[in-house]
Design an enzyme around this catalytic site. Sequence first.
Site, PDB file in Angstrom:
ATOM      1  N   ARG A  25     -10.750   5.053  46.514  1.00 50.68           N
ATOM      2  CA  ARG A  25      -9.830   5.094  47.651  1.00 50.68           C
ATOM      3  C   ARG A  25      -9.166   3.741  47.917  1.00 50.68           C
ATOM      4  O   ARG A  25      -8.106   3.689  48.533  1.00 50.68           O
ATOM      5  CB  ARG A  25     -10.562   5.534  48.915  1.00 50.68           C
ATOM      6  CG  ARG A  25     -11.379   6.802  48.776  1.00 50.68           C
ATOM      7  CD  ARG A  25     -10.554   8.010  48.423  1.00 50.68           C
ATOM      8  NE  ARG A  25     -11.391   9.196  48.330  1.00 50.68           N
ATOM      9  CZ  ARG A  25     -11.255  10.133  47.402  1.00 50.68           C
ATOM     10  NH1 ARG A  25     -10.310  10.012  46.461  1.00 50.68           N
ATOM     11  NH2 ARG A  25     -12.045  11.184  47.393  1.00 50.68           N
ATOM     12  N   HIS A  79     -16.296  21.936  46.188  1.00 52.76           N
ATOM     13  CA  HIS A  79     -15.065  21.790  46.960  1.00 52.76           C
ATOM     14  C   HIS A  79     -14.363  23.145  47.108  1.00 52.76           C
ATOM     15  O   HIS A  79     -13.665  23.384  48.093  1.00 52.76           O
ATOM     16  CB  HIS A  79     -14.099  20.819  46.279  1.00 52.76           C
ATOM     17  CG  HIS A  79     -14.528  19.397  46.334  1.00 52.76           C
ATOM     18  ND1 HIS A  79     -15.333  18.829  45.372  1.00 52.76           N
ATOM     19  CD2 HIS A  79     -14.257  18.412  47.241  1.00 52.76           C
ATOM     20  CE1 HIS A  79     -15.545  17.561  45.673  1.00 52.76           C
ATOM     21  NE2 HIS A  79     -14.913  17.276  46.800  1.00 52.76           N
ATOM     22  N   ASP A  88     -22.921  16.086  52.138  1.00 51.36           N
ATOM     23  CA  ASP A  88     -21.561  16.110  51.596  1.00 51.36           C
ATOM     24  C   ASP A  88     -20.663  16.677  52.699  1.00 51.36           C
ATOM     25  O   ASP A  88     -21.143  17.175  53.729  1.00 51.36           O
ATOM     26  CB  ASP A  88     -21.522  16.963  50.328  1.00 51.36           C
ATOM     27  CG  ASP A  88     -20.402  16.539  49.376  1.00 51.36           C
ATOM     28  OD1 ASP A  88     -19.493  15.799  49.802  1.00 51.36           O
ATOM     29  OD2 ASP A  88     -20.436  16.947  48.189  1.00 51.36           O
TER      30      ASP A  88
END
Length: 501
Positions: free
Chosen positions: A236, A336, A407
């Site tokens: 990031r 995800h 998570d």
Amino acid sequence: MRGRALTAAPFLALALLVGASVGPPGDAPAGAQASDTPSPTETAETPAPASPLVAVVRGPGGIGYWVVTADGNVQVVGTAVDPRLRLPEPLDQSVVDARVGAPGALGVWLRLADGSEVALGDPGPNVYVGDDRPPGWLVGVGTGRLLSGSWWPDIDTACTAGLPRHVRIGQTVLTTLSELEFGTAVAQARDHRVGGILLTGGATPHVWRRIDELQDFAGWIPLMFAVDEEGGRVQRLRGVLPALASAAVQAGRTPAQAGDDARRHALAMSDLGFTVNFAPVLDVGAGPGIGDRSFGDDPAVVTDYGLATVNGIAAGGVLAVVKHFPGHGGASADTHLGPATTAALDRLRVRDLLPFAAAVGEGNAAVMVGHLDVPGLTDGMPASLSHAAVTGLLRDDLGHDGLVVTDSLVMNSIAGRWSVGDAAALAIVAGADLALVGGLDDAEAAFAAVAAAADDGRLTESRLNDAATHVLRAKGVYSCTLVGRVGQWRPALYDPAARRS
């Protein structure tokens, strides 16, 4: 591995201060006399024996211990946390009794041989506030709990229990924001309604200034600033820090090189104000959603490179978070996108769990739990919400006593079955310490759901206190320093002399 003392059982001894000496089994601790009997070579000028011991208590996190004497002194053995803050002057006569101060206060009363009483710390009824702390206050906190007949294996857990409940609940919530959204979290930082922020999206060279501003509002309890800096396609801070190779590329070099890269990168992260790196990936294999984020298919290789990376991150002053427990490398799908199942537990024990067990043994990393259904363990629940996975497997079987993070609870594997609030409450009840959620609306929903679980008894006070303590320790905050400073404001100082008049 970190040295650890007195972890087999909550070791505690208390002598009610009539000259008895109490200490840990075996050799006498440094600073304590093994015997009060003078040797033949001693003369009349030999100093008086050391003050009687009040107690021996384990240090923060069970590391080392403190030897507390009746005159308010503390001998610190085997722990980096030193409680000797403005100690009182030694007493000039013996202590014959002690009693607890007012509920919530920072001390006890000691009765001396002449019948007078002196305060050890501040026995109340009001607590000290702001920057003020009475001499010996920390000794008073610990001794007061012991005299009350109560025992916590770790004294800072006792202090956490004394914090306002909203502060403890707030520590269990980790919100996800972009850099430009940091400024919207001022109220949450000031009121301690979130434990920290995970950066999403990229970062500008000014991110450090925005972090500093929020930390100013957070005050005594700093925010945890986390970011995914695995390397490769998951980095990031790519716009402000040098590129970091993916795990798959790192595995083509030596573990020492991987560790050195991790250290340099962590130092640069720390300079920007980030305190936590959600890395490395310890998944064995390149299954769905993992790919080149894994060090490989061999548990031994993943362990070697994973531990080198963990130690490098720690050497750079940042907390590493290993992921995705109990192992995503061979999962059936990308969490995800939807639910995923791992191999059976017996298979995980000889393959996927090995790197995590090694990381737990090192003792310097947190653990992220994935949304993985494990046949033979979780009964259709994702591991992140499963008591059997978090408390049973990770904490009890592997012995992890540090921070546990979920998570993201807004991933489709969770969001398709639970609201973010319900998922957060389930995770904390299951044994996780930090529920990773989306933006501030999600954070408020998680806060409310955890509070509701505490109200109706699903979340016990003990579990909430443990979770908050784990988060505070991960931040380097010793909760006993927060008593009377955070979440409440009490009036004028109490004068112990008035109590004796």
